[in-house]
Design a protein around this motif. Sequence first.
Motif, mmCIF file in Angstrom:
data_model
loop_
_atom_site.group_PDB
_atom_site.id
_atom_site.type_symbol
_atom_site.label_atom_id
_atom_site.label_comp_id
_atom_site.label_asym_id
_atom_site.label_seq_id
_atom_site.Cartn_x
_atom_site.Cartn_y
_atom_site.Cartn_z
ATOM 1 N N TYR A 4 44.089 35.080 43.363
ATOM 2 C CA TYR A 4 43.975 36.505 43.098
ATOM 3 C C TYR A 4 44.891 36.931 41.965
ATOM 4 C CZ TYR A 4 41.101 36.158 47.072
ATOM 5 O OH TYR A 4 40.096 35.765 47.901
ATOM 6 N N PHE A 5 45.930 36.142 41.765
ATOM 7 C CA PHE A 5 46.776 36.411 40.612
ATOM 8 C C PHE A 5 45.978 36.185 39.327
ATOM 9 C CE2 PHE A 5 49.830 35.161 37.361
ATOM 10 C CZ PHE A 5 50.651 36.276 37.399
ATOM 11 N N MET B 120 42.796 36.349 39.065
ATOM 12 C CA MET B 120 41.790 37.416 39.006
ATOM 13 C C MET B 120 42.387 38.686 38.413
ATOM 14 S SD MET B 120 39.638 38.951 42.186
ATOM 15 C CE MET B 120 38.784 40.519 42.139
ATOM 16 N N ALA B 121 43.556 39.073 38.926
ATOM 17 C CA ALA B 121 44.197 40.291 38.420
ATOM 18 C C ALA B 121 44.555 40.119 36.948
ATOM 19 C CB ALA B 121 45.439 40.620 39.251
ATOM 20 N N LEU C 288 41.475 40.340 34.751
ATOM 21 C CA LEU C 288 40.954 41.710 34.695
ATOM 22 C C LEU C 288 41.857 42.612 33.861
ATOM 23 C CD1 LEU C 288 39.463 42.587 38.172
ATOM 24 C CD2 LEU C 288 38.299 42.353 36.001
ATOM 25 N N ILE C 289 43.158 42.335 33.904
ATOM 26 C CA ILE C 289 44.079 43.158 33.113
ATOM 27 C C ILE C 289 43.861 42.896 31.624
ATOM 28 C CG2 ILE C 289 46.511 43.463 32.507
ATOM 29 C CD1 ILE C 289 47.061 42.912 35.541
#
Lengths: 314, 298
Positions: free
Chosen positions: B275-276, B278-279, B282-283
């Motif tokens: 998820y890191f 993923m974040a 996305l950032i």
Amino acid sequence: MKRDRTIGILTAVMVAMLVLAPTLPSWAMFLFTVSLCYGIVVLGMMLLIRTGLVSFGHGLYYCLGAYAAGTLEPLFGITELAIMLGSAIAVTAAISAVLALLLRKYRDIFFAMLSLAFSMILYGLLVKTSSLGSTDGFNVTVKTMFGVHIAGTPYERYLIFVLTVLICWICAVLMHYYLKSHRGRLAEAIRDNELRVEYMGASVANTIHLHYVISAVLAGLGGALMAVSVGHIDPEMAYWTTSGEFVFISILSGTGSVLAPFLGATIFESIRSFAYEYSPNTWQMALGITMLLVIMFLPGGLWSLFKRATRSSA
Amino acid sequence: MTQLVAVLVDGLIYSSWLFIMAIGLTLIYGVMKILNIAHGSLFALGAYTAASMAGYWFEQGYPAMGSYAVMLVAAILVGIIAGPLLERGLLRFMYGRDEIVLVLVTYATFLILEDFIKLVWGVDPYFLYQPYGLLGNFDIADLTYPNYNLLLLAISIAIGGLLAWALARTRQGRILIAVIHDREMAASQGVNVGRVYFVTFTLGAMLGALGGALTAPMISVQPGIGAETIVLAFAVVVIGGLGSLPGAALAALLVGLVRAATIHFRPELDLFSIYFVMAAVLIARPKGLFSAQEARKI
């Protein structure tokens, strides 16, 4: 113009709850406590949804609030309820203020997914933190409330319940006035057309930022209150299905009034408790079917039923 | 050295699994603009059906190699039953609503199917371990892996290649691209959009179920696997750019390798790492790695 009775109803319900609570059986007390904690989270979600944003990651703040309150004892030996709640508010406000810098640029699915990613990051960290009990979580103890020793006394539960009710009342009243304020009314304008809001000279980014932080703090408060009332917290609070439940209740209740989240949360918790009691393997099914019916036939949520009723009577 | 090879091989295996899961999801999103949470349930349905059917196959003492065919049949069966049922019975009434509303509709479906699975199969885990070991092992740098992993890799490459080829070269594929690009314009040119949606959703459902059927031999099939899988698939699809096929492939590779590396070097950061990533993606790229340039409509 019709008189606004929201505050009146809120106060009446609060007084009724406080008076009746000592006579209620413990399961009903528990049901109401959980509903109020969920209700306060959904109150914040409602503000975001009015702004046009659906977060699939509010479990992040719910969980953060709970852990910010709960870890005070193992870390600093603090068991004072007021400090626990204060810490939940401070931590969620600080973290959401930073994350909002990013999130306010996102809309729709991307907003939902990025919030989901953040909440799953917290979940991923917590399940591997063995000092905090990994997936099992740990127990939260409250010893004093505003300096008064309450642990182990017969009215401990009642006092925490009273505090929960009062906090919910305060938040709901403040939210009610906020929604009627200038900036509060911007929410729906942003949902409908951001470009026009900008043209009229209001800042979309600032409003979204503020609403995000407000909703995060409310979620943190809900989590902290849940932690002290239930006495146990675990990383599941940050898992995406918890956030899904909040979205579910928001849709179920609708965004028409500050009363709606609490009503929706109570109905949700009732469905869950009773379905869990009588057929533990079909309660999710009951929830899913309810949700589909609401989406299909009541796009404005349960609250629109009341609205319709009052309109036709007027 | 061994560890590096292990990371690469583990990562590749995990990537191929992720890709199979993500491809159905991204296909459905690309065409129908539905982020299908119920994909997780289709995965679980596929896993359970495969576990039951192949389990029965072994109990009867039929030739063991046939179990692979049985798993495939199970996936197709789930796809052609559940897909049309969901699309015709539910989703088609929702077209044109907000994307977020559609997410909620599939979330409700997910909740319903989760309990449906519990009602049919109960809450005890199922084990279908035989197919995992049947194909023998291969050695690479002192490490032994079951050949089943190669099958997984081959299938994911085959599916990806086939889909890419079909989209670019066949008439049906081009129609699909037309619908993705502009639904109304395609309809005005005589494309039966309803049928395209129907076929796409069924195909997507089948791919989800296939992912489940292929995973069944590697895990214990129990309640909750759908919820676990769908957030992983979300991560992959969102990283790649919703609706993008090459994006899903690259994202699966990225997530697979990152996860394998963290498991080998910092196991406590396992879930966190995915998820890191993923974040972080996305950032840096708010709409994922391969996002289509969108025409601005006013």
